[in-house]
Design a protein around this motif. Structure first.
Motif, PDB file in Angstrom:
ATOM      1  N   VAL A  76      67.859  39.744  81.177  1.00 31.09           N
ATOM      2  CA  VAL A  76      68.055  39.603  79.735  1.00 31.09           C
ATOM      3  C   VAL A  76      69.348  38.832  79.529  1.00 31.09           C
ATOM      4  CG1 VAL A  76      66.777  41.676  79.080  1.00 31.09           C
ATOM      5  CG2 VAL A  76      69.228  41.833  79.515  1.00 31.09           C
ATOM      6  N   SER A  77      69.400  38.090  78.414  1.00 29.61           N
ATOM      7  CA  SER A  77      70.616  37.319  78.147  1.00 29.61           C
ATOM      8  C   SER A  77      70.979  37.383  76.676  1.00 29.61           C
ATOM      9  CB  SER A  77      70.429  35.858  78.572  1.00 29.61           C
ATOM     10  OG  SER A  77      69.532  35.213  77.708  1.00 29.61           O
ATOM     11  N   ALA A  90      83.664  25.103  68.494  1.00 30.12           N
ATOM     12  CA  ALA A  90      83.093  25.832  67.355  1.00 30.12           C
ATOM     13  C   ALA A  90      81.838  26.611  67.757  1.00 30.12           C
ATOM     14  CB  ALA A  90      82.764  24.862  66.231  1.00 30.12           C
ATOM     15  N   PRO A  91      81.763  27.905  67.409  1.00 25.10           N
ATOM     16  CA  PRO A  91      80.564  28.696  67.704  1.00 25.10           C
ATOM     17  C   PRO A  91      79.380  28.231  66.861  1.00 25.10           C
ATOM     18  CG  PRO A  91      82.266  30.071  66.670  1.00 25.10           C
ATOM     19  CD  PRO A  91      82.807  28.687  66.771  1.00 25.10           C
ATOM     20  N   VAL A  92      78.203  28.276  67.464  1.00 27.30           N
ATOM     21  CA  VAL A  92      76.965  27.867  66.800  1.00 27.30           C
ATOM     22  C   VAL A  92      76.025  29.055  66.630  1.00 27.30           C
ATOM     23  CG1 VAL A  92      74.928  26.387  67.030  1.00 27.30           C
ATOM     24  CG2 VAL A  92      77.154  25.520  67.706  1.00 27.30           C
ATOM     25  N   GLY A  93      76.001  29.950  67.612  1.00 29.82           N
ATOM     26  CA  GLY A  93      75.081  31.088  67.557  1.00 29.82           C
ATOM     27  C   GLY A  93      75.005  31.794  68.889  1.00 29.82           C
ATOM     28  N   ARG A  94      73.821  32.359  69.170  1.00 33.70           N
ATOM     29  CA  ARG A  94      73.581  33.103  70.407  1.00 33.70           C
ATOM     30  C   ARG A  94      72.251  32.654  71.002  1.00 33.70           C
ATOM     31  NH1 ARG A  94      78.190  35.928  71.653  1.00 33.70           N
ATOM     32  NH2 ARG A  94      76.962  37.193  73.080  1.00 33.70           N
ATOM     33  N   GLY A  95      72.187  32.689  72.332  1.00 32.54           N
ATOM     34  CA  GLY A  95      70.943  32.473  73.056  1.00 32.54           C
ATOM     35  C   GLY A  95      70.479  33.811  73.592  1.00 32.54           C
ATOM     36  N   GLN A  96      69.459  34.384  72.967  1.00 37.09           N
ATOM     37  CA  GLN A  96      69.027  35.740  73.322  1.00 37.09           C
ATOM     38  C   GLN A  96      67.588  35.706  73.830  1.00 37.09           C
ATOM     39  OE1 GLN A  96      69.721  37.465  69.445  1.00 37.09           O
ATOM     40  NE2 GLN A  96      71.780  38.111  70.024  1.00 37.09           N
ATOM     41  N   GLY A  97      67.368  36.257  75.033  1.00 33.37           N
ATOM     42  CA  GLY A  97      66.015  36.228  75.548  1.00 33.37           C
ATOM     43  C   GLY A  97      65.856  36.911  76.885  1.00 33.37           C
ATOM     44  N   ILE A  98      64.688  36.647  77.479  1.00 33.87           N
ATOM     45  CA  ILE A  98      64.361  37.201  78.791  1.00 33.87           C
ATOM     46  C   ILE A  98      63.933  36.079  79.724  1.00 33.87           C
ATOM     47  CG2 ILE A  98      63.734  39.500  77.951  1.00 33.87           C
ATOM     48  CD1 ILE A  98      60.805  38.676  78.140  1.00 33.87           C
ATOM     49  N   PHE A  99      64.214  36.286  81.003  1.00 32.71           N
ATOM     50  CA  PHE A  99      63.846  35.353  82.060  1.00 32.71           C
ATOM     51  C   PHE A  99      63.257  36.179  83.182  1.00 32.71           C
ATOM     52  CE2 PHE A  99      67.628  34.152  79.845  1.00 32.71           C
ATOM     53  CZ  PHE A  99      67.527  32.785  79.622  1.00 32.71           C
ATOM     54  N   VAL A 100      62.184  35.716  83.762  1.00 39.07           N
ATOM     55  CA  VAL A 100      61.613  36.435  84.899  1.00 39.07           C
ATOM     56  C   VAL A 100      61.213  35.417  85.966  1.00 39.07           C
ATOM     57  CG1 VAL A 100      59.258  36.544  83.931  1.00 39.07           C
ATOM     58  CG2 VAL A 100      59.971  38.213  85.641  1.00 39.07           C
TER      59      VAL A 100
END
Length: 183
Positions: A76-77, A90-100
């Motif tokens: 998970v990230s 400058a912050p833009v956002g987040r990269g949220q997800g799963i990798f398998v």
């Protein structure tokens, strides 16, 4: 009324058939209202296993080391995203997800990722990324399958390029190039 010759009947039927098709198929719009957005963001990936890590292995095959090349390992990230490669940009956002890791040889990884924008320009909007790719390549490509907010109904692709890696602290910077069409 006199009977029409067979050739005339065929012509009349063809004209009627073509007319019906023309009036039942909606005409395409010259301007479909789609916008194109092309941008790049930088993922800052901390995978040392420390409490402030942004990537973690959460499950894997029993008795096997949970790592990026072990089949069946799920990660998970929640990576911070910035406008530039410097973590202070400058912050833009987040990269949220799963990798398998999905191939027995440990090369391919399936990704399901949300790019969640928090910057002023796109705050609250998301881009949904999904696909399978050779994780050992310098440039990896995935499909954009949807989006929300300013990127509603997004479709297109993203590429991930290794920008830098510091193995002593397990810190990687990856450039994500986004090319999408959306409403």
């Amino acid at each position: 009324m006199a009977a029409l010759p067979i050739n005339t009947k065929v012509v009349v039927l063809l004209v009627l058939g073509i007319s019906m098709v023309m009036f039942t198929i909606p005409a395409g719009k010259a301007d479909d209202g789609l916008k194109q957005t092309i941008l790049s963001v930088y993922f800052h990936d901390h995978s040392s296993g420390s409490p402030d890590s942004t990537v973690r292995a959460v499950v894997g095959c029993p008795g096997k080391l949970w790592n990026l090349t072990q089949f069946g390992t799920l990660f998970v990230s929640d990576d911070p995203l910035t406008e530039g490669p410097d973590p202070e940009s400058a912050p833009v956002g987040r990269g949220q997800g799963i990798f398998v890791t999905t191939s027995l040889d440990g090369v391919n990884t399936h990704v399901s990722l949300s790019i969640v924008f928090t910057n002023e320009a796109y705050n609250g909007s998301t881009i949904q990324v999904q696909g399978n790719s050779d994780q050992m390549k310098a440039v990896r490509e995935y499909g954009v399958v949807s989006g929300t907010g300013k990127f509603r109904y997004a479709s297109g692709y993203v590429t991930f390029e290794n920008f830098s890696f510091n193995s002593s602290i397990s810190y990687a910077v990856t450039r994500c190039n986004i090319s999408i069409h959306h409403y």
